[in-house]
Design an enzyme around this catalytic site. Structure first.
Site, mmCIF file in Angstrom:
data_model
loop_
_atom_site.group_PDB
_atom_site.id
_atom_site.type_symbol
_atom_site.label_atom_id
_atom_site.label_comp_id
_atom_site.label_asym_id
_atom_site.label_seq_id
_atom_site.Cartn_x
_atom_site.Cartn_y
_atom_site.Cartn_z
ATOM 1 N N TYR B 142 -0.813 -2.017 -12.065
ATOM 2 C CA TYR B 142 -1.019 -2.910 -10.917
ATOM 3 C C TYR B 142 0.267 -3.173 -10.164
ATOM 4 C CZ TYR B 142 -5.750 -3.888 -12.578
ATOM 5 O OH TYR B 142 -7.056 -3.784 -12.963
ATOM 6 N N ARG B 145 1.181 -0.760 -7.624
ATOM 7 C CA ARG B 145 0.378 -0.854 -6.402
ATOM 8 C C ARG B 145 0.627 -2.158 -5.658
ATOM 9 N NH1 ARG B 145 -1.183 2.471 -9.852
ATOM 10 N NH2 ARG B 145 -2.393 4.331 -9.325
#
Lengths: 148, 173
Positions: B142, B145
């Site tokens: 995560y 991103r």
């Protein structure tokens, strides 16, 4: 952080009172007296809104529906009269009536008075017990991902 | 790379969704904690007012690695509301069967494309989700991103009042 509130009355109206509400609210009101605070009247003649709770339903894939308490506020001048407890009691009744398995909410770790308030009512700190941390991918990064 | 098809879940997918939920729970050694039933999943997800949404991934028969199963992954999400900015998309659960991980890029596709499109189409300001602090692989995934740890940055902790205590409160005079 008042400047960070970008939500408008129009959006609140559409999102909360359209075909598919994205949130629900309960409001606490007191009888209007001669010294009512300016600008806080509502259509209910003789009453002033002095507190609210915003909630919605979330879903746990192991146990099902949960009631998620998003925001909860009572105007400073009206605290100490049990309004907060009444609001939370109403939310508990709603949770039970809609067959929710529990109520979730987040609290800032420095907000010790709120933490105490909730712990007195049986709340447990899942971040502490189970190590959960809240993450966010903001719109800018969502768009970045989509263009890759 | 294996072919797969990503689509909105339908009522007929409910048995597979529950199977995958249990598989993920088993992976975390918590399978006995899944008390949700197919009946509840059906009512709660496909009634007049859905409490969750699901996207499922299925593979054509010729690419099945585990016989009999064509639905091999899912993501469960719903919409939440931030009183300062409005609607958010909340990613609740996400799982791809072990046999299909790494070879399909399915996880990245679900997370980045499908959920993003859903978030943008519904005018959501961002996507939220929780991750266990011990889950380093997911945290890295995560963070690459652009995810930020709001628990760290803003000090948020997740609390729960369970049903027993809710009943106690609602019964109080």
């Amino acid at each position: 952080m008042e400047e960070q509130v970008v939500l408008t009355e129009k959006e609140l109206l559409e999102d909360g009172f359209g075909d598919h509400p994205f949130y629900h609210c309960v409001v606490a009101e007191v009888p209007k007296d001669k010294q009512s605070l300016e600008g806080k009247f509502n259509d209910n003649i003789g009453y002033t809104v002095v507190g609210f709770a915003m909630y919605y339903f979330t879903y746990d894939p192991w146990i099902g529906k949960l009631l998620y308490l998003e925001d909860f506020y009572v105007m400073k001048e009206f605290r100490g009269y049990g309004m907060g407890s009444e609001i939370l009691k109403m939310l508990s009744e709603t949770a039970v009536k809609t067959r929710c398995s529990g109520m979730h909410f987040i609290v800032a770790e420095w907000n010790t008075s709120s933490i105490e308030f909730y712990k007195r009512r049986g709340a447990s700190d899942l971040s502490h017990e189970e190590g959960w941390r809240l993450y966010e991918i903001d719109k800018c990064n969502l768009l970045k991902m989509s263009s890759k | 790379m294996a072919n797969f098809n990503l689509r909105k879940a339908e009522p007929k997918d409910v048995p597979d969704i529950l199977r995958l939920i249990k598989e993920l729970a088993k992976y975390e050694e918590m399978e006995d904690q899944v008390i949700l039933t197919e009946k509840e999943l059906l009512e709660d997800g496909f009634g007049d007012h859905p409490f969750y949404h699901c996207v499922v991934a299925d593979v054509p028969v010729e690419h099945q690695k585990v016989e009999g199963y064509s639905v091999i992954g899912f993501a469960m999400y719903y919409f939440t509301y931030d009183p300062w900015i409005g609607k958010l998309l909340y990613l609740e659960d996400f799982y791809v069967m072990r046999e299909y991980r790494g070879i399909t890029r399915l996880d990245a596709t679900i997370k980045s494309c499908f959920l993003l499109q859903t978030a943008v189409k519904n005018r959501c300001s961002s996507m939220h989700f929780i991750v266990a602090e011990s889950n380093k692989a997911s945290i890295d995934f995560y963070k690459r991103r652009g995810a930020s740890d709001l628990s760290l940055q803003e000090g948020w902790r997740l609390f729960r009042i369970d049903k027993e205590n809710l009943l106690k409160m609602s019964a109080e005079e």
